[in-house]
Write a protein that holds these residues in place. Structure first.
Motif, PDB file in Angstrom:
ATOM      1  N   GLY A  35       0.822  -1.202   0.000  1.00  0.00           N
ATOM      2  CA  GLY A  35       0.000   0.000   0.000  1.00  0.00           C
ATOM      3  C   GLY A  35       0.854   1.249   0.000  1.00  0.00           C
ATOM      4  O   GLY A  35       1.022   1.910   1.012  1.00  0.00           O
ATOM      5  N   ALA A  36       1.399   1.594  -1.173  1.00  0.00           N
ATOM      6  CA  ALA A  36       2.202   2.825  -1.245  1.00  0.00           C
ATOM      7  C   ALA A  36       1.276   4.012  -1.016  1.00  0.00           C
ATOM      8  O   ALA A  36       0.137   4.012  -1.483  1.00  0.00           O
ATOM      9  N   GLY A  37       1.744   5.012  -0.314  1.00  0.00           N
ATOM     10  CA  GLY A  37       0.889   6.170  -0.034  1.00  0.00           C
ATOM     11  C   GLY A  37      -0.293   5.735   0.821  1.00  0.00           C
ATOM     12  O   GLY A  37      -0.119   5.107   1.854  1.00  0.00           O
ATOM     13  N   THR A  38      -1.510   6.023   0.365  1.00  0.00           N
ATOM     14  CA  THR A  38      -2.674   5.596   1.137  1.00  0.00           C
ATOM     15  C   THR A  38      -2.968   4.120   0.924  1.00  0.00           C
ATOM     16  O   THR A  38      -3.627   3.502   1.736  1.00  0.00           O
ATOM     17  N   ASP A  94       3.286   2.062   2.887  1.00  0.00           N
ATOM     18  CA  ASP A  94       3.990   0.785   3.037  1.00  0.00           C
ATOM     19  C   ASP A  94       5.286   0.740   2.245  1.00  0.00           C
ATOM     20  O   ASP A  94       5.925  -0.298   2.164  1.00  0.00           O
ATOM     21  N   SER A  95       5.663   1.845   1.618  1.00  0.00           N
ATOM     22  CA  SER A  95       6.756   1.745   0.648  1.00  0.00           C
ATOM     23  C   SER A  95       8.075   1.359   1.299  1.00  0.00           C
ATOM     24  O   SER A  95       9.006   0.975   0.596  1.00  0.00           O
ATOM     25  N   CYS A  96       8.157   1.422   2.623  1.00  0.00           N
ATOM     26  CA  CYS A  96       9.410   0.981   3.241  1.00  0.00           C
ATOM     27  C   CYS A  96       9.523  -0.537   3.279  1.00  0.00           C
ATOM     28  O   CYS A  96      10.401  -1.065   3.964  1.00  0.00           O
ATOM     29  N   VAL A  97       8.684  -1.220   2.525  1.00  0.00           N
ATOM     30  CA  VAL A  97       9.006  -2.624   2.233  1.00  0.00           C
ATOM     31  C   VAL A  97      10.395  -2.684   1.581  1.00  0.00           C
ATOM     32  O   VAL A  97      11.088  -3.680   1.699  1.00  0.00           O
ATOM     33  N   GLY A 140      20.293  -0.332  20.363  1.00  0.00           N
ATOM     34  CA  GLY A 140      19.486   0.889  20.519  1.00  0.00           C
ATOM     35  C   GLY A 140      19.355   1.676  19.224  1.00  0.00           C
ATOM     36  O   GLY A 140      18.802   2.768  19.204  1.00  0.00           O
ATOM     37  N   ILE A 141      19.897   1.122  18.143  1.00  0.00           N
ATOM     38  CA  ILE A 141      19.835   1.829  16.846  1.00  0.00           C
ATOM     39  C   ILE A 141      18.549   1.441  16.117  1.00  0.00           C
ATOM     40  O   ILE A 141      18.304   0.259  15.876  1.00  0.00           O
ATOM     41  N   CYS A 142      17.734   2.412  15.781  1.00  0.00           N
ATOM     42  CA  CYS A 142      16.489   2.133  15.063  1.00  0.00           C
ATOM     43  C   CYS A 142      16.711   2.314  13.561  1.00  0.00           C
ATOM     44  O   CYS A 142      17.447   3.198  13.142  1.00  0.00           O
ATOM     45  N   PRO A 143      16.052   1.486  12.762  1.00  0.00           N
ATOM     46  CA  PRO A 143      16.256   1.558  11.308  1.00  0.00           C
ATOM     47  C   PRO A 143      15.853   2.919  10.721  1.00  0.00           C
ATOM     48  O   PRO A 143      14.844   3.482  11.123  1.00  0.00           O
ATOM     49  N   CYS A 144      16.659   3.401   9.780  1.00  0.00           N
ATOM     50  CA  CYS A 144      16.331   4.628   9.046  1.00  0.00           C
ATOM     51  C   CYS A 144      15.465   4.246   7.855  1.00  0.00           C
ATOM     52  O   CYS A 144      15.836   3.352   7.090  1.00  0.00           O
ATOM     53  N   ILE A 145      14.358   4.927   7.700  1.00  0.00           N
ATOM     54  CA  ILE A 145      13.520   4.670   6.531  1.00  0.00           C
ATOM     55  C   ILE A 145      13.300   5.971   5.770  1.00  0.00           C
ATOM     56  O   ILE A 145      13.026   7.006   6.361  1.00  0.00           O
ATOM     57  N   HIS A 146      13.465   5.883   4.475  1.00  0.00           N
ATOM     58  CA  HIS A 146      13.233   7.049   3.623  1.00  0.00           C
ATOM     59  C   HIS A 146      11.783   7.049   3.168  1.00  0.00           C
ATOM     60  O   HIS A 146      11.123   6.018   3.200  1.00  0.00           O
ATOM     61  N   GLY A 147      11.321   8.193   2.707  1.00  0.00           N
ATOM     62  CA  GLY A 147       9.965   8.184   2.186  1.00  0.00           C
ATOM     63  C   GLY A 147       9.442   9.540   1.801  1.00  0.00           C
ATOM     64  O   GLY A 147      10.161  10.548   1.880  1.00  0.00           O
TER      65      GLY A 147
END
Lengths: 513, 470
Positions: B150-153, B356-359, B428-435
């Motif tokens: 579900g990219a975007g909405t 959902d684009s951070c798949v 303690g490092i959380c994943p970086c996600i672009h978008g």
């Protein structure tokens, strides 16, 4: 007003452009800006925002559109956008992410200056000491336990630990934090009070000499928990330093046992030592050989006398001060009956309060500080009667940047004070140096000149704690202040003396009607 | 006094300027606060890693990451969503992010649901659509609970035409929604807008633009996507925010074949080619399909602590862990930091993370691949060195490296792949996600980055420990 610049056939990647407008918008006087390739969509957006585009614009063109308060600002903004796009003024300095960064080669450096939030200082400080660096720690809010550990570890490693909470330092000719670029000379200073140490250094410089080193220990070095570790190390260092002929120790009144320990060490020093513990009386020095001073001015002048053998007098004699106070106050309307001291240096506030409480015994003083010298103000934002403010104290800096680094806070207060028709005398202190506000003096002088020109009958007293070498160009700024009718004194102590004499005059007038 | 001082400045940058102004050789450290570690959970992770259980876990994680590395995604054609997406029957609509009720949804999703009913003809008017939705007749499913993205909405119904990707390694098939073309950057499938024109465009895409593409894919016997992904990563794409190189490589692969189509109207083929070339980031849906297909092969993999999904619905943010199947672990959705497309936008216009684009991050692209795309990181004011730093940081929370992606900026070292929940908690490092950043009113208003919130991992870790009695 709106202005549009079109660069024909100039291509810039849209991703690169996205951040340009944001940076231009941060400039003064810029309402809005858009920097984009003139694609059909972007042309539409720009037109919707009210920008007029030339009819021959094509998607191959770069467009810079700005909306600013004046034409001049528009041109500046457009220029700024082009500079960013053309990568002008870009420092190619490599940035490092930690002391452990291999490319940094931290071991090849001499000193590490730390100004992080207090809770993070300990880890970085120990790391720096392990890399063989001396430390200058500007940060406050380091726990006493951590401060002691850092200082003990530094001592073990043979490294100098200045701070935490060190505001001023001058090491091998380099000014740190809020320090001034004092000329080189024979006096070495160890200061637990940053502004105090700088005041002494500047007094010495203005008498034609200079300083070898200013070692800032941090404000809590003479607490019992720390035991004066850095001050003792500092005396040791200056004793060994060939360039240092006379040593001055500067501190506020501190733990009696630690002061004694420091003085015993100073007694044994092979070089002459002058010490001031602001607020102490002579009894502190009874058992000691060290030469005592009781004002920052006295400490500075005594150091000069030690070197030159020539007696040093303050800028104004006591008689001149009395005369000046009388003449100036006589010009004020009777209803102007109060003094307001708007300090930005903590030690300067204390030196002022100390002087007033000793010399204006029957005058009720008010302050935002809680101490025995003055009544505490119910609201720091509202002056009452004679009020002395430390505007670098937390009740002010919690809301805005420290006035030493940004003059806005004190300027605002100054404007408010001058709306009070009962205010007769205002005192200001100024601190200069490469690390502090770029133009603290000019901004105040401009404000004062404007008010005085409009006929406001208020007396202004000011002194500048700074070096002639500082980027603020204090010689020129003294002239600005004098042009604005400000009485410019030679030291904070002298400012206090004049203010004190004026307060007496103000009171006398009220009694005599 | 004779020696010139060399100083390191950590902290206030004006102190750096002050030293530089004095002619001192000075180095500035761009210091960042150390990450906060939940000691209790981190110790528990260490305990597990030292136990016999670790062997099973490591084996499962190796298998999981190999599913990503050995993935062989192929674009096989275009088809209707209802024909490919499991469970997408009549009166069913997918949305992005973890499951959420209609009442809780942000306006974009709510409007998307109404639009979907109108598009499919389940309702004639908005009022009717709302009634239908409130009656409970419309089934709303999370796109990442089935085989789409579900990219975007992420609003998708059965009659929307989709790009079909099959992973020849694990056999999984996904359907992702193709971008709607330059005039319709805001269709209800993507950015949450709806109009009659947008709906008509969706039919136009289905009936006119996409059939020539389907034909090419079938004529070619499928187009392998891995070579395009791999090459584009060496050409400055991270394949989440940027597909500039991938778009060209993709077009290079298919345009000639399209031109050769001789059993379709000439104009239709030309329109289709024009649509592909004109649409920015056209390849994005292919990358998402490929990433999702590879990850579908890991859903329910016993013992594996690898992350298989991360997404938001504008309200909550959720993750899935391989061994925990389709269970969601959620917390409040984060805001993105980055750049707006126009300076008139501020955080007040921005919706918390939706989409959902951070798949693609779950397959080692996007935020994990920052080093491959310094230009994308530069959006957030980052230098090349910082972009490399981001990828190096992500290495610390990944299971392995993916040899398909040797990156010039890393001196041809490989990109990290397979986010490991255990390592996230330990470091303690959380994943970086672009978008992409969304306007609350709909539409894309910027691009940037966020971190997957730690709470999701803490909740998932507790559930994992419970499941395996740890």
């Amino acid at each position: 007003m709106r202005k549009v610049l079109v660069k024909k056939k100039r291509y810039v990647d849209s991703v690169s452009l996205m951040s340009v407008a944001g940076r231009v918008n941060e400039l003064e006087g810029v309402e809005n800006s858009e920097v984009a390739m003139a694609t059909i969509i972007n042309q539409r957006v720009l037109k919707e925002e009210g920008y007029e585009l030339p009819s021959d614009i094509t998607p191959d063109d770069l467009v810079i559109a700005v909306d600013c308060e004046s034409e001049k600002r528009c041109d500046e903004a457009i220029q700024a956008a082009m500079d960013i796009i053309d990568r002008k003024n870009v420092e190619s300095d490599v940035e490092f992410t930690s002391l452990d960064d291999a490319e940094l080669k931290a071991e090849t450096f001499d000193l590490c200056q730390i100004s992080l939030p207090g809770e993070y200082v300990y880890t970085e400080a120990i790391k720096a000491l392990d890399k063989g660096l001396d430390l200058f720690i500007f940060s406050d809010n380091v726990t006493l336990d951590e401060e002691r550990k850092i200082k003990e570890y530094g001592k073990k490693k043979g490294k100098l630990v200045m701070g935490p909470d060190a505001g001023v330092g001058l090491i091998n000719g380099v000014a740190f934090a809020a320090g001034s670029m004092n000329s080189f000379g024979p006096v070495g200073i160890v200061g637990a009070s940053g502004s105090g140490a700088q005041e002494v250094a500047c007094l010495i410089e203005h008498r034609g000499l200079g300083v070898s080193q200013i070692i800032g220990t941090g404000g809590r070095d003479l607490y019992p928990e720390i035991g004066g570790i850095t001050m003792l190390e500092g005396i040791e260092a200056l004793e060994k330093d060939d360039n240092t002929k006379v040593i001055v120790l500067v501190s506020k009144l501190a733990d009696i046992n630690v002061m004694d320990k420091v003085l015993y060490r100073a007694d044994e020093c092979k070089k002459p030592v002058i010490a001031i513990f602001l607020g102490s009386d002579e009894s502190l020095f009874e058992k000691h050989k060290v030469e005592a001073a009781f004002s920052l001015e006295e400490a500075g002048l005594k150091a000069v006398e030690k070197i030159t053998g020539v007696k040093q007098d303050p800028q104004f004699s006591d008689e001149e001060i009395k005369q000046l106070a009388k003449e100036e106050v006589a010009k004020l309307p009777l209803e102007r009956k109060y003094f307001r001291g708007l300090y930005c240096g903590g030690t300067f506030t204390e030196e002022g309060l100390l002087y007033f409480s000793r010399h204006n015994k029957n005058i009720l003083l008010h302050s935002n500080l809680s101490n025995k010298y003055a009544e505490k103000l119910a609201d720091s934002h509202k002056s009452v009667g004679h009020t002395i403010l430390d505007m670098g104290a937390e009740d002010f800096t919690a809301e805005a940047p420290h006035p030493v680094f940004n003059p806005e806070l004190r300027l605002k207060r100054l404007r408010e004070e001058l709306k009070d028709p009962e205010v007769g005398v205002v005192l200001l202190d100024f601190i200069t140096g490469p690390g502090v506000a770029r133009d603290p003096i000019g901004s105040h002088a401009k404000e004062i000149k404007k008010l005085r020109d409009s006929g406001l009958p208020v007396i202004f007293i000011a002194n500048i704690c700074g070096s002639d070498n500082d980027p603020q160009n204090i010689k020129e700024k003294v002239k600005l202040l004098k042009d604005a009718g400000v009485i410019v004194t030679g030291s904070n102590y002298e400012s206090a003396k004049i203010a004190s004499a004026m307060m007496d005059e103000l009171e006398r007038r009220q009694v005599n009607g | 006094m004779d020696k010139k001082m060399k100083v390191i400045n950590i902290g206030i940058s004006s102190f750096y300027d002050a030293l530089a102004e004095q002619g001192v050789e000075v180095a500035q450290i761009d210091w960042k606060p150390p990450v906060k570690i939940n000691d209790e959970l981190a110790n528990k992770v260490k305990e597990i890693m030292a136990s016999d259980f670790a062997e099973k876990m490591n084996k499962a994680n190796d298998d999981a990451v190999n599913m990503l590395i050995n993935a062989d995604p192929v674009w096989v054609g275009v088809d209707l969503a209802g024909n490919v997406i499991e469970g997408l029957d009549d009166y069913t609509v997918t949305h992005s992010g973890p499951p959420i009720s209609f009442d809780e949804m942000v306006m974009l999703h709510q409007r998307g649901m109404v639009s979907a009913c109108l598009f499919e003809g389940w309702a004639k008017t908005e009022e009717e659509a709302l009634e239908l939705i409130k009656s409970g007749k419309i089934k709303m499913i999370s796109a990442l609970d089935t085989n789409t993205v579900g990219a975007g909405t992420g609003i998708i119904t059965k009659n929307v035409a989709m790009i079909i990707v099959k992973d020849r390694h694990n056999g999984k098939v996904t359907a992702t929604f193709p971008a709607e073309g330059i005039k319709f950057q805001g269709g209800f499938c993507g950015w949450g807008l709806y109009s009659k024109e947008i709906a008509e465009n969706l039919y136009y895409m289905r009936d006119h633009l996409l059939p020539p593409m389907d034909k090419v894919a079938k004529n070619k016997g499928g187009l392998p996507l891995k070579p395009i992904l791999a090459e584009s990563m060496q050409m400055g794409d991270e394949n989440h925010t940027r597909q500039s190189a991938a778009d060209l490589l993709f077009e290079h692969q298919i345009l000639l074949d399209m031109a050769k189509i001789d059993d379709m109207p000439r104009q239709q083929v030309l329109d289709s080619m024009n649509y592909i070339v004109e649409t920015p980031r056209f390849f994005h849906c292919f990358g998402q399909g490929a990433s999702r297909a590879a990850n579908l092969g890991n859903v329910g993999r016993e013992y594996s602590t690898m992350v298989t999904a991360v997404c938001g619905n504008g309200v909550r943010f959720g993750i899935k862990i391989a061994a925990l199947g389709d269970e969601w672990f959620e917390t409040e959705a984060p805001y993105m930091t980055g750049q707006y497309t126009s300076s008139k936008f501020t955080i007040d216009d921005q919706l918390p993370w939706i989409g959902d684009s951070c798949v693609v991050e779950c397959a080692g692209l996007g935020g994990l691949a920052a080093a491959a795309s310094p230009i994308v990181c530069n959006l957030r004011g980052m230098t090349l060195k910082e972009a490399i730093g981001q990828t190096r940081e992500m290495e610390k929370i990944c299971i392995s490296k993916n040899y398909n992606y040797p990156i010039p900026n890393l001196d041809f070292d490989f990109l990290p792949s397979g986010i490991d929940m255990m390592k996230v908690i330990e470091t303690g490092i959380c994943p970086c996600i672009h978008g992409g950043m969304f306007n609350k009113e709909g539409g894309l208003i910027g691009a940037g980055m966020a971190r997957v919130p730690m709470e999701c991992f803490e909740k998932a870790f507790k559930a994992y420990c419970e499941k395996y009695g740890l």
